[in-house]
Design a protein around this motif. Structure first.
Motif, PDB file in Angstrom:
ATOM      1  N   TYR A  88     -63.033 -48.904 -78.348  1.00  0.00           N
ATOM      2  CA  TYR A  88     -61.536 -49.916 -76.928  1.00  0.00           C
ATOM      3  C   TYR A  88     -63.491 -49.860 -75.929  1.00  0.00           C
ATOM      4  O   TYR A  88     -64.316 -49.009 -75.519  1.00  0.00           O
ATOM      5  N   ARG A 133     -58.637 -51.990 -77.117  1.00  0.00           N
ATOM      6  CA  ARG A 133     -59.311 -52.159 -79.699  1.00  0.00           C
ATOM      7  C   ARG A 133     -59.712 -54.024 -80.190  1.00  0.00           C
ATOM      8  O   ARG A 133     -59.106 -54.666 -80.394  1.00  0.00           O
ATOM      9  N   ASN A 190     -63.066 -50.649 -83.616  1.00  0.00           N
ATOM     10  CA  ASN A 190     -62.842 -50.147 -83.143  1.00  0.00           C
ATOM     11  C   ASN A 190     -62.992 -49.268 -82.088  1.00  0.00           C
ATOM     12  O   ASN A 190     -63.435 -48.068 -82.022  1.00  0.00           O
ATOM     13  N   CYS A 229     -66.589 -46.286 -78.965  1.00  0.00           N
ATOM     14  CA  CYS A 229     -66.149 -46.583 -79.877  1.00  0.00           C
ATOM     15  C   CYS A 229     -65.710 -45.354 -81.242  1.00  0.00           C
ATOM     16  O   CYS A 229     -66.279 -44.882 -81.023  1.00  0.00           O
TER      17      CYS A 229
END
Length: 236
Positions: free
Chosen positions: A209, A203, A207, A218
């Motif tokens: 990944y 992350r 926010n 996201c």
């Protein structure tokens, strides 16, 4: 539409939603039918679908007065702060406008009323259970745990009732919001498949990944009333 001012009288047929009518006379007595209180009225008008003259009796909650539209009524209902009252009014609203043709003419799609009903139900559940995600570290710990061992009910607790699932983060189409609790099994499986590809420790500050496929996924995180919740998800 009835021949006489009572629900057991001979039916003269259905009036097409949107037909303009002229009220000739109001009945003297107030009565309740299917939870709706009102009076019978005698009217004359023209059916917009058939183009034919119509006259007879109709229960006045089914008539919009002073050139109000269903949108006007719906907007007023949505201003109600008490969710129980709002839900009851929304369900009664559907009874007032049972014709798909009229609802589509007025709203573009009749599912909009069903959305507000589901959204209100979802809000009532959230308010009752009082999910507490006010701590950011705790919130992301729960999110990571849910990604690692997907269980839809746990994921639902982390989301807003009004939730957006997009295929791409840069989509320009109009946002479509639906309560996450109404998603069907196919969509739940889609979210589960996405989570199975996410690399938990990747992350970033946005926010987002990383995924095993090389893409990024996201999460839009909102903080309202000191509570963290997921408002949307998308591929980047």
């Amino acid at each position: 539409m009835r021949k006489e001012p009572n629900p057991d009288s001979i039916s003269l047929g259905l009036i097409q939603g949107g037909s303009e009518v002229r009220i000739i006379k109001y009945g003297e007595k107030t009565t309740t039918i299917n939870g709706l209180e009102g009076k019978w009225i005698y009217f004359k008008g023209v059916d917009t679908n058939l183009g034919s003259d119509i006259q007879g009796y109709i229960f006045d909650p089914f008539i919009l007065k002073n050139y109000k539209t269903p949108s006007d009524i719906l907007e007023k209902i949505l201003e109600e702060k008490d969710d129980k009252i709002k839900l009851s009014n929304l369900e009664n609203f559907k009874n007032l406008f049972p014709f798909d043709i009229y609802r589509e003419k007025e709203f573009g799609q009749h599912a909009v009323v069903d959305f507000y009903i589901e959204f209100t139900k979802c809000d009532m559940i959230r308010n009752k259970k009082k999910y507490n995600h006010s701590n950011q570290n705790e919130f992301f710990a729960k999110l990571n745990s849910t990604i690692r061992n997907f269980h839809f009910n746990e994921f639902e607790k982390l989301t807003k009732c009004e939730f957006e699932l997009r295929q791409r983060c840069n989509q320009v189409e109009e946002d479509l919001h639906f309560p996450i609790r109404t998603y069907d099994n196919e969509t739940k499986e889609e979210i589960k498949a996405i989570f199975s590809q996410i690399l938990i420790d990747s992350r970033d500050e946005h926010n987002c990944y990383s995924m095993k496929s090389g893409k990024k996924y996201c999460f839009h995180i909102d903080k309202n009333d000191k509570q963290y919740q997921i408002s949307g998800m998308c591929y980047k």
